[in-house]
Each structure stands twice: as C-alpha cells, then as structure tokens.
Design an enzyme around this catalytic site. Structure first.
Site, PDB file in Angstrom:
ATOM      1  N   ASP A  21       0.853  -1.315   0.090  1.00 25.02           N
ATOM      2  CA  ASP A  21       0.155  -0.045  -0.103  1.00 25.02           C
ATOM      3  C   ASP A  21       0.899   1.155  -0.107  1.00 25.02           C
ATOM      4  O   ASP A  21       1.780   1.430   0.922  1.00 25.02           O
ATOM      5  CB  ASP A  21      -0.846  -0.117   1.177  1.00 25.02           C
ATOM      6  CG  ASP A  21      -2.170   0.987   1.204  1.00 25.02           C
ATOM      7  OD1 ASP A  21      -1.825   1.934   0.824  1.00 25.02           O
ATOM      8  OD2 ASP A  21      -3.250   0.667   1.577  1.00 25.02           O
TER       9      ASP A  21
ATOM     10  N   THR B  98      -7.046   4.166  -1.065  1.00 24.95           N
ATOM     11  CA  THR B  98      -6.788   2.602  -0.868  1.00 24.95           C
ATOM     12  C   THR B  98      -8.155   1.633  -1.425  1.00 24.95           C
ATOM     13  O   THR B  98      -7.825   0.872  -2.357  1.00 24.95           O
ATOM     14  CB  THR B  98      -6.638   2.351   0.400  1.00 24.95           C
ATOM     15  OG1 THR B  98      -5.463   3.012   0.963  1.00 24.95           O
ATOM     16  CG2 THR B  98      -6.410   0.911   0.805  1.00 24.95           C
TER      17      THR B  98
ATOM     18  N   ASP C 230      -1.621   0.656  -4.706  1.00 30.00           N
ATOM     19  CA  ASP C 230      -2.509   1.264  -5.190  1.00 30.00           C
ATOM     20  C   ASP C 230      -2.641   2.767  -5.415  1.00 30.00           C
ATOM     21  O   ASP C 230      -3.178   3.420  -6.125  1.00 30.00           O
ATOM     22  CB  ASP C 230      -3.815   1.110  -3.886  1.00 30.00           C
ATOM     23  CG  ASP C 230      -2.941   1.503  -2.598  1.00 30.00           C
ATOM     24  OD1 ASP C 230      -1.744   1.660  -2.428  1.00 30.00           O
ATOM     25  OD2 ASP C 230      -3.825   1.672  -1.520  1.00 30.00           O
ATOM     26  N   HIS C 231      -1.474   3.536  -4.758  1.00 32.73           N
ATOM     27  CA  HIS C 231      -1.350   4.825  -5.149  1.00 32.73           C
ATOM     28  C   HIS C 231       0.001   5.402  -4.583  1.00 32.73           C
ATOM     29  O   HIS C 231       0.613   4.589  -3.847  1.00 32.73           O
ATOM     30  CB  HIS C 231      -2.586   5.671  -4.501  1.00 32.73           C
ATOM     31  CG  HIS C 231      -2.557   5.223  -2.909  1.00 32.73           C
ATOM     32  ND1 HIS C 231      -1.640   5.644  -2.036  1.00 32.73           N
ATOM     33  CD2 HIS C 231      -3.507   4.609  -2.350  1.00 32.73           C
ATOM     34  CE1 HIS C 231      -2.040   4.908  -0.844  1.00 32.73           C
ATOM     35  NE2 HIS C 231      -3.105   4.450  -0.916  1.00 32.73           N
TER      36      HIS C 231
ATOM     37  N   HIS D 148      -2.663  11.006   0.315  1.00 34.47           N
ATOM     38  CA  HIS D 148      -3.033  10.662  -1.231  1.00 34.47           C
ATOM     39  C   HIS D 148      -4.588  10.824  -1.509  1.00 34.47           C
ATOM     40  O   HIS D 148      -5.257  10.935  -0.361  1.00 34.47           O
ATOM     41  CB  HIS D 148      -2.356   8.930  -1.469  1.00 34.47           C
ATOM     42  CG  HIS D 148      -2.905   8.183  -0.590  1.00 34.47           C
ATOM     43  ND1 HIS D 148      -4.193   7.547  -0.832  1.00 34.47           N
ATOM     44  CD2 HIS D 148      -2.389   7.891   0.723  1.00 34.47           C
ATOM     45  CE1 HIS D 148      -4.503   6.854   0.235  1.00 34.47           C
ATOM     46  NE2 HIS D 148      -3.428   7.030   1.221  1.00 34.47           N
TER      47      HIS D 148
HETATM   48  P1  AMP Z   1      -6.014   4.955   3.606  1.00 34.86           P
HETATM   49  O1  AMP Z   1      -4.558   5.413   3.545  1.00 34.86           O
HETATM   50  O2  AMP Z   1      -6.914   5.665   4.531  1.00 34.86           O
HETATM   51  O3  AMP Z   1      -6.378   5.182   2.014  1.00 34.86           O
HETATM   52  O4  AMP Z   1      -6.292   3.553   3.812  1.00 34.86           O
HETATM   53  C1  AMP Z   1      -5.101   2.441   4.212  1.00 34.86           C
HETATM   54  C2  AMP Z   1      -5.422   1.967   5.605  1.00 34.86           C
HETATM   55  O5  AMP Z   1      -6.766   1.129   5.285  1.00 34.86           O
HETATM   56  C3  AMP Z   1      -4.318   1.044   5.982  1.00 34.86           C
HETATM   57  O6  AMP Z   1      -3.368   1.475   6.748  1.00 34.86           O
HETATM   58  C4  AMP Z   1      -5.070  -0.128   6.538  1.00 34.86           C
HETATM   59  O7  AMP Z   1      -5.047  -0.327   7.887  1.00 34.86           O
HETATM   60  C5  AMP Z   1      -6.446   0.069   6.058  1.00 34.86           C
HETATM   61  N1  AMP Z   1      -6.959  -1.169   5.461  1.00 34.86           N
HETATM   62  C6  AMP Z   1      -6.607  -1.950   4.410  1.00 34.86           C
HETATM   63  N2  AMP Z   1      -7.401  -2.895   4.137  1.00 34.86           N
HETATM   64  C7  AMP Z   1      -8.394  -2.879   5.058  1.00 34.86           C
HETATM   65  C8  AMP Z   1      -9.537  -3.752   5.159  1.00 34.86           C
HETATM   66  N3  AMP Z   1      -9.721  -4.695   4.403  1.00 34.86           N
HETATM   67  N4  AMP Z   1     -10.286  -3.317   6.391  1.00 34.86           N
HETATM   68  C9  AMP Z   1     -10.184  -2.286   6.942  1.00 34.86           C
HETATM   69  N5  AMP Z   1      -9.121  -1.315   7.032  1.00 34.86           N
HETATM   70  C10 AMP Z   1      -8.227  -1.677   5.905  1.00 34.86           C
HETATM   71 ZN    ZN Z   2      -3.511   2.705   0.093  1.00 37.45          ZN
HETATM   72 ZN    ZN Z   3      -3.170   5.856   2.763  1.00 40.74          ZN
END
Ligand code: AMP
Ligand code: ZN
Ligand code: ZN
Length: 457
Positions: A36, A72, A240-241, A340
C-alpha cells in the site's frame, strides 16, 4: 500498410514452451501483491535490491496511472476488477449511499451491497473452476455474489507479513485433498502507514521503511523458492497509489467559506464530498471562490477524464485540493505528514508494477500503464473470461514473453530505414537513366536512322 505488416511481424504471437505446459495443466498460478502507498519514484530514491532483482528477471512498469480518487479502497478494487471507481462502486474510503442510507468506512466495510456492483477476479476465477485466495485485500472478506475466495482471512493489521506469506504459500501449494489456488492476492499496509505519519520526504524514516518492504519482498521470493514455486508461478508486485508531502502551511479551511450547518461532510481530504442541506448552487458559488488551491465541482460538471460522476455514491459537490494541500473544516493542525487521494494525473499519486515468472519477458520495462489494464492482463494469464471492464490488453500484452512486441522506436527506425533505402534505390535508377540519356546526346547529331539499333546503350 508497411508499418502494419512490420508491427504484425514484431508483435506476432510466438508459441512458447510455457504455452505447451498450460495446455496440459491449465494456466500457471498467479500471485498479486500490493504494498500500500508505494509511490513510483521510491524505486529511484531508495535501494530496494530484492525488488530490483525481481524485475531485472521480469518486467517493470515505471508508473501506473491509477484511478481517481487515489485512495486505498477504490484502487484496490480497481486492480481486481479493471473498473473505474464510478463503475465498481467503491468510490471512496468513506461513503454514503443515498439509496440505502448506509455509511461505509474502512473497518465498517463488510456489507455486500457496497461491493456487489462488480465482480472481483477471485470470484470470476472460481467460475472457471479454480480455487482462489486473498489475504487482507480490501473486499476479500466480504460476501460478493454470495461468495468469498476459497481461502481468506478477515482483515487484521496485527498479522505480520511473514504470517501472511506463510498462509498464501500453503494455499498456493494445496494438499492431497485440495489443489493449490490459481489466483492469490496479498495486501500489506506499508509504506502507506509510514508515508502518512512521517511524509514521503522524510528520507531517514522512509529509507528504513522501504528496507523493511524490500526485505519482505526478499522473504516472499525465498519462501516461493523454498517451496519449489518460483519459476512455476507468475508474480505481480504493485500498489494502489503514491503519497504527497503535506504541511500545516497548506490548509484549506471550509469554515472560512461556508457554515458547517449548511452541509454534511461525507469524506474530507484531499477530495471532500459534500451533501448540501440547502440549494447546492448557493453552496457551490461560495466554494468555487473559496481557495486558490481547491477546485469545486458540481457533480454534473466533474470532468470526464476523472471517470468520477456516474454513481449515486458520488455526492452533489466534490472539492479537490491541489497536491500537498489539505481540506479541513477548521483548525491549524494536521494529524499526518503525507496523504493521497489527489488527481490521478499527478506523478506523486502513481504507484508502479513489477512482475516476474515464466509468462513475463525478462529485463523489459515500459514507462506507463493504466491500472485498469492489470485486470485484463491477469484474466489473460489465468485464461479466465474477463468481466466487462475499463481496461485493455493492447499495451499490457507487450509485457508477456509469448507476445514479444517490438518497441515503437525500433519499429519507426526500421520503417524509416527501409524507406530511406527504397528512396536511394529509386534516385540511383533515375540518376543512371538521366546519365545515360545525357551521354547519348552527342551521338544524336550522327542522325542515325530511327529504326536502326542505337550505337550505345
Ligand atoms: P488509506 O490510507 O486511508 O487510504 O487506507 C489505508 C489503510 O486502510 C491501511 O493503513 C489499513 O490499515 C486500512 N485497511 C486496508 N485494508 C483494510 C481492510 N480490508 N479493512 C479495513 N481496513 C483496511
Ligand atoms: Zn492505500
Ligand atoms: Zn493511505
């Protein structure tokens, strides 16, 4: 025409040894791993020896153009469906559905209704008779079309990478009772988590984090080698980004322009989604001139290029911050140094893709690919009929060993070379003819009879 023929020759499909194996045993297994928030230029800024070794034996896409919004959940679902966010329905990491009146947040994402507008590859491949697996991939622990992958674990960030790859390897291997899976997807939270906390420009921290990511890639390859899978499996490593650096000097405060009672904020930064409580146009007029580093869109005016309009989960007003700017309601502080979600044309938002395995070319790289194109590529590798999608195999197929495409510069040079040789030959002939005619001039005065043979040829 000539160009077409040459392209045809250079891009022609050549039968491969792997193709012969596939006919007997079905396609090779495919493992897709997402780290990620792996910004494409981390590859230039940090050593990453294990990752570099992997793509030196395979292929590298230097930058992937991902989908808007560059978050994400939308992008992970795009990787396994080939659809833009407006089409697969996971339009943000925080959503509100005006039809069902339901809310979606990471960690509160289990309701199948959010995911069921699309069918991810781990389900489609089941229909081709294969077993599939997904480890913590967003959406993989949700019932989609009443099904999950054959193997999965519910999301838990406490599960280490070693534990995740241990399970994935077992699922790939299978046992006496059950064949191994043909498709597995594996998710890991870094370098996103540290990128948010410290910012991508914190070289000291990011060096350490990316070393850990690279060690995990080393662990993955050794685990596959130890279990005899390496060389018998195709592996895609992607993300993803990317990540942009934030600063407290780059804050856009909504309270400076609109009253908090006049709207509901569904998602906040860097793409804010607003539901107006009164006339949307009045609120929009205030937001349009609110800040030089924020663009406000009425839903109907969101540019086509973003593919972010045709879904009821996209709210009536969308605000997009410029790179590095954050949208907040009030206050002077930020809880993060990186973020992001910004416009997907920004290089800082782009991830990369590397792949290795018998089906991929060796030591080949291209500068760009769309992330929607990875799904048709994976369907092709697995011989699974793709669901309707926004991607195409036309560019991605050049990454495949069996599709040895010539690169465009080579083709253009070849065509120009051939045209140059042809032009030279024509000129030489013309010159020779003119030369002969000019040399025969003096003898014309000899007044040779017309029907006689010429004296000189
Ligand atoms: P974001 O940076 O807000 O776009 O999302 C990244 C975060 O999403 C990561 O640090 C994870 O902790 C959380 N994440 C990833 N996959 C899952 C999932 N399947 N369910 C819940 N949280 C998730
Ligand atoms: Zn992400
Ligand atoms: Zn993130």
């Amino acid at each position: 025409m000539l160009l077409k023929v040459l392209l045809g020759l250079l891009c022609g499909v050549t039968a491969s040894v792997a193709g012969g194996d596939e006919a007997q045993q079905g396609p090779l297994p495919l493992l897709m791993v997402s780290f990620d928030g792996f910004r494409a230029d981390y590859l230039q800024r940090f050593p990453m020896p294990n990752l570099k070794l992997l793509y030196s034996q395979g292929v590298l896409v230097e930058q992937l153009t991902n989908v808007f919004i560059t978050k994400t959940f939308p992008n992970h679902y795009t990787l396994v469906t080939g659809l833009y966010a407006e089409s697969h329905g996971i339009v943000a990491s925080n959503m509100y559905d005006p039809v069902s009146h339901k809310h979606f947040h990471a960690g509160q994402d289990q309701d199948p209704m959010w995911w069921s507008k699309a069918q991810p590859l781990w389900i489609t491949a089941l229909d081709s008779g294969y077993k599939t697996a997904a480890m913590m991939w967003p959406g993989s622990d949700v019932l989609i079309s009443s099904r999950t992958p054959t193997h999965f674990l519910p999301y838990d960030f406490n599960v280490t990478f070693r534990q995740r790859i241990g399970n994935v390897t077992k699922w790939l291997l299978g046992n006496e009772k059950e064949p191994g899976v043909k498709f597995a997807a594996l998710y890991w939270e870094e370098p996103d988590r540290s990128g948010h906390k410290y910012g991508p420009e914190n070289t000291a921290v990011m060096t350490k984090v990316l070393k850990e990511v690279d060690d995990n890639i080393g662990l993955l390859v050794s685990k596959l080698k130890y279990n005899g899978l390496w060389g018998r499996i195709n592996v895609i490593i992607t993300s993803d980004h990317g990540m942009a650096q934030l600063s407290t000097e780059r804050l856009i405060r909504l309270d400076d322009c609109i009253h908090p009672d006049d709207y509901t904020l569904v998602d906040s930064s860097p793409v804010a989604a607003l539901i107006p409580h009164k006339d949307p146009k009045t609120l929009f007029t205030l937001l349009r001139t609110c800040h030089a580093h924020m663009t406000a869109y009425l839903k109907s005016d969101i540019p086509d290029r973003l593919h972010y309009r045709n879904n009821e989960r996209i709210q009536p007003i969308i605000l997009v911050a410029d790179e590095g700017w954050s949208i907040v309601q009030r206050g002077n502080t930020l809880s993060r140094m990186g973020d992001h979600g910004y416009d997907n044309t920004l290089p800082s938002m782009h991830p990369f893709m590397a792949a290795a395995g018998p089906s991929f070319r060796e030591g080949y790289r291209i500068s760009n690919l769309k992330s929607v194109d990875i799904y048709p590529l994976m369907c092709h590798l697995l011989s699974v009929p793709p669901q309707p999608n926004n991607g195409s195999l036309s560019q991605a197929r050049c990454l495949l060993a069996a599709e040895a495409c010539g690169d465009l510069t080579l083709v253009i040079s070849l065509v120009l070379g051939i045209l140059l040789v042809l032009a030279t030959i024509i000129l030489l002939f013309r010159w020779r003819r003119n030369y002969r005619q000019s040399r025969s001039q003096p003898f014309q005065r000899l007044q040779v009879d017309d029907d006689e043979e010429p004296l000189f040829e």
